[in-house]
Scaffold this active site. Structure first.
Site, short mmCIF file in Angstrom:
data_model
loop_
_atom_site.label_atom_id
_atom_site.label_comp_id
_atom_site.label_asym_id
_atom_site.label_seq_id
_atom_site.Cartn_x
_atom_site.Cartn_y
_atom_site.Cartn_z
N ASN A 23 -72.15 -81.50 77.18
CA ASN A 23 -73.09 -81.33 78.45
C ASN A 23 -72.65 -81.16 79.73
OD1 ASN A 23 -74.39 -80.44 75.93
ND2 ASN A 23 -75.91 -81.79 76.34
N ARG A 92 -74.37 -72.54 71.97
CA ARG A 92 -75.24 -72.01 73.14
C ARG A 92 -74.38 -71.94 74.55
NH1 ARG A 92 -79.92 -70.34 74.02
NH2 ARG A 92 -81.62 -70.76 75.45
N CYS A 116 -77.51 -75.16 68.20
CA CYS A 116 -78.62 -75.55 67.33
C CYS A 116 -79.90 -74.99 67.36
CB CYS A 116 -78.62 -77.40 67.97
SG CYS A 116 -77.54 -78.56 67.52
N ARG A 121 -86.05 -70.82 71.50
CA ARG A 121 -84.15 -71.22 72.95
C ARG A 121 -84.07 -69.93 73.16
NH1 ARG A 121 -79.90 -75.45 71.05
NH2 ARG A 121 -80.20 -75.74 73.29
N PRO A 122 -85.08 -68.90 74.17
CA PRO A 122 -85.13 -67.94 74.66
C PRO A 122 -84.24 -68.19 75.49
CG PRO A 122 -87.20 -69.07 74.99
CD PRO A 122 -86.28 -69.60 74.13
N ILE A 123 -84.38 -67.22 76.77
CA ILE A 123 -83.31 -67.23 77.89
C ILE A 123 -83.95 -66.23 79.15
CG2 ILE A 123 -81.06 -67.74 76.40
CD1 ILE A 123 -80.06 -64.37 77.18
N ASP A 124 -85.60 -66.31 78.30
CA ASP A 124 -85.66 -65.76 79.78
C ASP A 124 -85.29 -65.97 81.18
OD1 ASP A 124 -87.49 -67.27 78.34
OD2 ASP A 124 -89.31 -67.31 79.25
N LEU A 125 -85.39 -66.98 81.56
CA LEU A 125 -85.09 -67.49 82.47
C LEU A 125 -84.28 -67.73 83.17
CD1 LEU A 125 -87.07 -71.44 80.85
CD2 LEU A 125 -88.18 -69.31 83.26
C1 UD1 Z 1 -78.96 -78.61 77.29
C2 UD1 Z 1 -78.49 -79.20 76.84
C3 UD1 Z 1 -79.18 -79.18 75.13
C4 UD1 Z 1 -80.49 -79.75 75.53
C5 UD1 Z 1 -81.12 -79.77 76.78
C6 UD1 Z 1 -82.35 -80.59 77.14
C7 UD1 Z 1 -76.45 -77.96 77.21
C8 UD1 Z 1 -75.03 -77.37 76.72
N1 UD1 Z 1 -77.43 -78.71 76.48
O1 UD1 Z 1 -79.77 -77.14 76.56
O2 UD1 Z 1 -78.13 -80.54 73.91
O3 UD1 Z 1 -81.03 -80.76 74.22
O4 UD1 Z 1 -80.28 -79.04 77.69
O5 UD1 Z 1 -81.91 -81.26 77.72
O6 UD1 Z 1 -76.38 -78.52 78.23
N2 UD1 Z 1 -86.44 -71.90 77.48
C9 UD1 Z 1 -87.01 -70.89 77.45
N3 UD1 Z 1 -86.68 -70.28 78.48
C10 UD1 Z 1 -84.98 -70.02 78.60
C11 UD1 Z 1 -84.27 -71.73 79.11
C12 UD1 Z 1 -85.10 -72.25 78.17
O7 UD1 Z 1 -88.10 -71.32 77.59
O8 UD1 Z 1 -84.29 -68.90 79.84
C13 UD1 Z 1 -86.53 -73.04 76.92
C14 UD1 Z 1 -86.23 -73.98 75.71
O9 UD1 Z 1 -86.62 -72.72 74.55
C15 UD1 Z 1 -86.99 -74.98 75.43
C16 UD1 Z 1 -86.37 -75.79 77.21
O10 UD1 Z 1 -87.06 -74.62 77.74
O11 UD1 Z 1 -87.88 -75.48 74.82
C17 UD1 Z 1 -85.67 -76.57 76.94
O12 UD1 Z 1 -84.33 -75.53 77.08
P1 UD1 Z 1 -83.15 -75.92 78.14
O13 UD1 Z 1 -82.81 -77.10 79.12
O14 UD1 Z 1 -82.54 -74.69 78.91
O15 UD1 Z 1 -82.12 -76.88 77.55
P2 UD1 Z 1 -80.61 -76.22 76.88
O16 UD1 Z 1 -79.70 -75.35 77.79
O17 UD1 Z 1 -80.41 -74.82 76.40
#
Ligand code: UD1
Length: 419
Positions: A23, A92, A116, A121-125
Site C-alpha cells: 500500500n 484499486r 477487493c 468503495r465509491p470514489i466520491d471523496l
Molecule cells: C486503503 C488500502 C486498503 C485499506 C483501506 C483502509 C490501499 C491500496 N488500500 O484502501 O488496504 O483496507 O485503505 O485502511 O492502500 N470511501 C468513500 N468514498 C471515497 C473513498 C472511500 O465512501 O471516495 C469509503 C470506503 O468505501 C471505505 C472507507 O471510506 O468504506 C475507507 O476507504 P479508504 O480509506 O479510501 O480505503 P482505500 O484507499 O480504498
C-alpha cells in the site's frame, strides 16, 4: 484450477524478512509520472499489484526497468492520459494515477477501479477533493474524464480520512499554483511514505501522518527511494504463528506501525518483543480479547481484522469485533466456519466463540486479507485443508507460501492459475 493444500498442526520457527509495503509502493509508483526525471524505487515487493502498476506505467508511455526489488521509472515519454477499463479494474490503486496524471498533464481519463470487493468503495471523496483543487469532471457512464487547466491552492476538506483520497490529493496538490492544505487527511504510515517519496523528489509536504497536511509549491525531480516495510504482511505472520504455534522473528519491519495489532496478540496470550526494526513473537495458549473495533490509523486496521479473527478461532472465550471501515468485510467468515469455527455475524459485529479444535476443509479465498486469514487458520487446523482462488493473495503477498514452508509449514501448490 490452482489450489494450495495446507497440512495443519505444524508449528512455525525461524525468521522472515518483511517486504516493501504494497500500500506504499503502489501510490509511489503512480507518483513517478509527476516528474519527467528517473525515479528509482527500492524494496518493491514481487506481487501482482506491482505488475499491474508497471503495466499501467508502460501503457502510459513511461520507461520502466524492473530488476529484483528495484524499479526505475522514467515518465519523459508519457504520451497517454487515459487508462483503459481493463487495466483500471485489475486493482484499486489504479485510481491513484488520477491525481498523478492531473499533476503531470492537467488531464486524466479513468474508469472505475477494481480491487477487493469489501463494499461499494465509491470514489466520491477523491472527486470532491480534486474539484476543490479546481479539477473538473466530464463523465459519460463509467468513463470519467478529468481536466484541470490549473490546480489552485487553498483548503481541501475531507469529511472522512480516506487513504486513497488523501493520496490522490497529495499527488495533485504537488502541481498546484499555491499551497494546499488537506484537512481531515488519513494518517496511515503509507501516507507519510508517499509524502517522503514526493519530498525526496523536491516537493515540500509538511504534516504527513497528521490530519492536516500542507503541500507547498515546488518543482519535482527524480529521486532514489526505499519503500517502507509492509505492516500488513507482518500482521499476517503474527496470525500464522498464533494459529500454528511456534516462535518467529520478523525482520526489516517497523513495530511502531503495528502497535494496535501487536497489543491484541499480546493480550491474547502471545509473547512479543519489539525492537526498532524487528519483532519476535512466541505463540501462547490463546484467550479472548476485549472488543476489537476497526478504524482509520492509529485505530485497529481493517486489513488485520480477518487474520486476527483467524488467530482467535481457538482462543478460550468470546471476542467481539466491530468492522467500521468497510460494510462487507466479513466474507471470510463462511469459509472459516467450514473449519469448525463458531462465528456469529450481525451487521458490523462478529462474535467469535473459541472452539477446542478446527478441522481441515476446502475453502475459497474471497479477497486478499480474507484469503490470508483462511491460510493462517488452516495452519492451526487438524488435517488437510485446501484453498482455491489464491490469485487474491498473489496480488499482495510476496513469496508467502515459500516463506511459510521454510518456517516449517507443509504447503503444496497444485494446478494452474484459474483466472
Ligand atoms: C486503503 C488500502 C486498503 C485499506 C483501506 C483502509 C490501499 C491500496 N488500500 O484502501 O488496504 O483496507 O485503505 O485502511 O492502500 N470511501 C468513500 N468514498 C471515497 C473513498 C472511500 O465512501 O471516495 C469509503 C470506503 O468505501 C471505505 C472507507 O471510506 O468504506 C475507507 O476507504 P479508504 O480509506 O479510501 O480505503 P482505500 O484507499 O480504498
Amino acid at each position: 484450477m490452482k489450489v494450495l493444500s495446507v497440512l495443519g498442526g505444524r508449528p512455525l520457527y525461524g525468521q522472515v524478512q518483511i517486504h516493501g509495503a504494497k500500500n506504499a509502493v503502489l501510490p509511489i509508483l503512480a507518483a513517478t509520472v509527476a516528474t519527467k526525471e528517473t525515479c528509482v524505487i527500492r524494496g518493491c515487493p514481487d506481487i501482482r499489484d506491482v505488475d499491474t502498476a508497471l503495466e499501467i506505467l508502460r501503457y502510459l508511455g513511461c520507461g520502466v526497468d524492473a530488476d529484483g526489488g528495484v524499479i526505475a521509472v522514467n515518465a519523459a515519454g508519457l504520451r497517454r492520459t487515459e487508462i483503459p477499463a481493463g487495466l483500471m479494474e485489475k486493482m484499486r490503486s489504479s485510481v491513484l494515477f488520477l491525481g498523478a496524471l492531473l499533476a503531470a498533464e492537467g488531464e486524466a481519463v479513468i474508469y472505475p477501479p477494481g480491487g477487493c470487493v469489501l463494499g461499494a468503495r465509491p470514489i466520491d471523496l477523491h472527486i470532491s477533493g480534486l474539484r476543490q483543487l479546481g479539477a473538473s469532471l466530464l463523465a459519460q457512464g463509467d468513463r470519467l474524464q478529468f481536466q484541470a487547466a490549473k490546480l489552485a491552492g487553498g483548503d481541501v476538506v475531507l469529511p472522512y480520512p480516506s487513504v486513497g483520497a488523501t493520496e490522490n490529493l497529495l499527488l495533485a496538490a504537488t502541481a498546484a499554483d499555491d499551497s494546499v492544505r488537506i484537512v481531515g487527511a488519513a494518517r496511515e504510515p503509507e501516507i507519510s511514505d508517499l509524502a517522503g517519496f514526493l519530498n525526496a523528489c523536491g516537493a515540500d509536504i509538511r504534516g504527513a501522518g497528521t490530519s492536516v497536511v500542507t503541500v507547498y509549491p515546488a518543482a519535482l525531480h527524480g529521486a532514489d527511494y526505499r519503500v517502507m516495510p509492509d505492516r500488513m504482511e507482518a500482521a499476517t505472520y503474527l496470525s500464522a504463528v498464533a494459529c500454528a504455534g511456534g516462535e518467529l522473528t520478523l525482520r526489516q519491519m517497523r513495530p511502531c506501525h503495528l502497535q494496535a495489532v501487536t497489543e491484541r496478540y499480546e493480550a491474547a496470550g502471545c509473547s512479543i518483543r519489539s525492537y526498532d526494526d524487528a519483532l519476535c513473537i512466541r505463540a501462547g495458549g490463546l484467550h479472548a480479547v476485549a472488543p476489537v473495533i476497526t478504524g482509520p490509523y492509529p485505530a485497529f486496521p481493517t486489513d488485520a481484522q480477518a487474520t486476527l479473527m483467524a488467530a482467535l478461532l481457538k482462543a478460550d472465550g468470546t471476542t467481539v469485533m466491530e468492522e467500521t471501515v468497510f460494510e462487507n468485510r466479513y466474507r471470510h467468515v463462511p469459509q472459516l466456519r467450514k473449519l469448525g469455527a463458531d462465528i456469529e455475524l450481525a451487521g458490523k459485529i462478529a462474535r467469535i466463540r473459541g472452539v477446542r479444535s478446527l478441522h481441515g476443509a476446502a475453502m475459497e479465498a474471497t479477497d486478499l486479507r480474507g484469503g490470508a486469514a483462511m491460510l493462517t487458520a488452516a495452519l492451526g487446523a487438524e488435517g488437510e485443508s485446501t484453498l482455491s482462488h489464491i490469485y487474491h493473495m498473489e496480488r499482495g503477498y510476496d513469496h508467502m507460501t515459500q516463506n511459510l514452508c521454510r518456517l516449517g509449514a507443509k504447503l503444496e501448490l497444485h494446478g494452474t492459475d484459474e483466472r
